[in-house]
Design a protein around this motif. Structure first.
Motif, PDB file in Angstrom:
ATOM      1  N   THR A  64      34.582  28.412  -3.611  1.00 37.18           N
ATOM      2  CA  THR A  64      35.663  27.734  -2.890  1.00 37.18           C
ATOM      3  C   THR A  64      35.324  27.584  -1.413  1.00 37.18           C
ATOM      4  O   THR A  64      35.500  26.513  -0.823  1.00 37.18           O
ATOM      5  CB  THR A  64      36.986  28.509  -3.066  1.00 37.18           C
ATOM      6  OG1 THR A  64      37.312  28.530  -4.464  1.00 37.18           O
ATOM      7  CG2 THR A  64      38.117  27.879  -2.283  1.00 37.18           C
ATOM      8  N   GLU A  65      34.818  28.644  -0.808  1.00 40.52           N
ATOM      9  CA  GLU A  65      34.479  28.588   0.611  1.00 40.52           C
ATOM     10  C   GLU A  65      33.311  27.637   0.865  1.00 40.52           C
ATOM     11  O   GLU A  65      33.312  26.890   1.855  1.00 40.52           O
ATOM     12  CB  GLU A  65      34.168  29.982   1.145  1.00 40.52           C
ATOM     13  CG  GLU A  65      34.074  30.007   2.643  1.00 40.52           C
ATOM     14  CD  GLU A  65      34.215  31.390   3.249  1.00 40.52           C
ATOM     15  OE1 GLU A  65      33.793  31.540   4.401  1.00 40.52           O
ATOM     16  OE2 GLU A  65      34.742  32.302   2.584  1.00 40.52           O
ATOM     17  N   GLU A  96      34.084  32.977  -7.596  1.00 40.41           N
ATOM     18  CA  GLU A  96      34.969  31.834  -7.334  1.00 40.41           C
ATOM     19  C   GLU A  96      35.317  31.714  -5.850  1.00 40.41           C
ATOM     20  O   GLU A  96      35.390  30.611  -5.310  1.00 40.41           O
ATOM     21  CB  GLU A  96      36.246  31.962  -8.166  1.00 40.41           C
ATOM     22  CG  GLU A  96      37.131  30.738  -8.127  1.00 40.41           C
ATOM     23  CD  GLU A  96      36.532  29.525  -8.830  1.00 40.41           C
ATOM     24  OE1 GLU A  96      36.863  28.395  -8.428  1.00 40.41           O
ATOM     25  OE2 GLU A  96      35.725  29.707  -9.767  1.00 40.41           O
ATOM     26  N   ASP A 115      34.596  24.074   0.734  1.00 39.21           N
ATOM     27  CA  ASP A 115      35.372  23.792   1.938  1.00 39.21           C
ATOM     28  C   ASP A 115      34.443  23.523   3.122  1.00 39.21           C
ATOM     29  O   ASP A 115      34.637  22.556   3.881  1.00 39.21           O
ATOM     30  CB  ASP A 115      36.325  24.947   2.238  1.00 39.21           C
ATOM     31  CG  ASP A 115      37.212  24.653   3.435  1.00 39.21           C
ATOM     32  OD1 ASP A 115      37.922  23.617   3.413  1.00 39.21           O
ATOM     33  OD2 ASP A 115      37.190  25.441   4.387  1.00 39.21           O
TER      34      ASP A 115
END
Length: 86
Positions: A71-72, A67, A75
């Motif tokens: 997420t990174e 996860e 982004d």
């Protein structure tokens, strides 16, 4: 082969999502949808493939996983790697 598999599954889905995002004004229409699709595929698929192949290499020891990686990547895809403007 692999390209045929992607052309039936992942790439059309990514392209449709990008097209919809442009239509809704959520993605920047100044950029080519084709280039957006290539970048999205590269940012989303290649890290996972590389992790499978070279994940045990010490160079990747500090890389996020699961996860946190997802997420990174999102982004970076949506905001880029440039430092914030001051």
């Amino acid at each position: 082969g692999l390209l045929e598999r992607f052309s039936r599954g992942h790439l059309p889905l990514i392209a449709a999502t990008i097209r919809d995002g442009i239509v809704r004004g959520e993605l920047d229409s100044r950029h080519s949808p084709v280039v957006m699709t290539i970048v999205t595929f590269a940012v989303s698929a290649l890290p996972h493939m590389l992790g499978r192949v070279a994940g045990a290499h010490p160079m990747f020891a500090s890389a996020p996983h699961g996860e946190a990686l997802a997420t990174e990547l999102v982004d970076l895809l949506m905001h880029g790697i440039a430092a914030p403007k001051r």
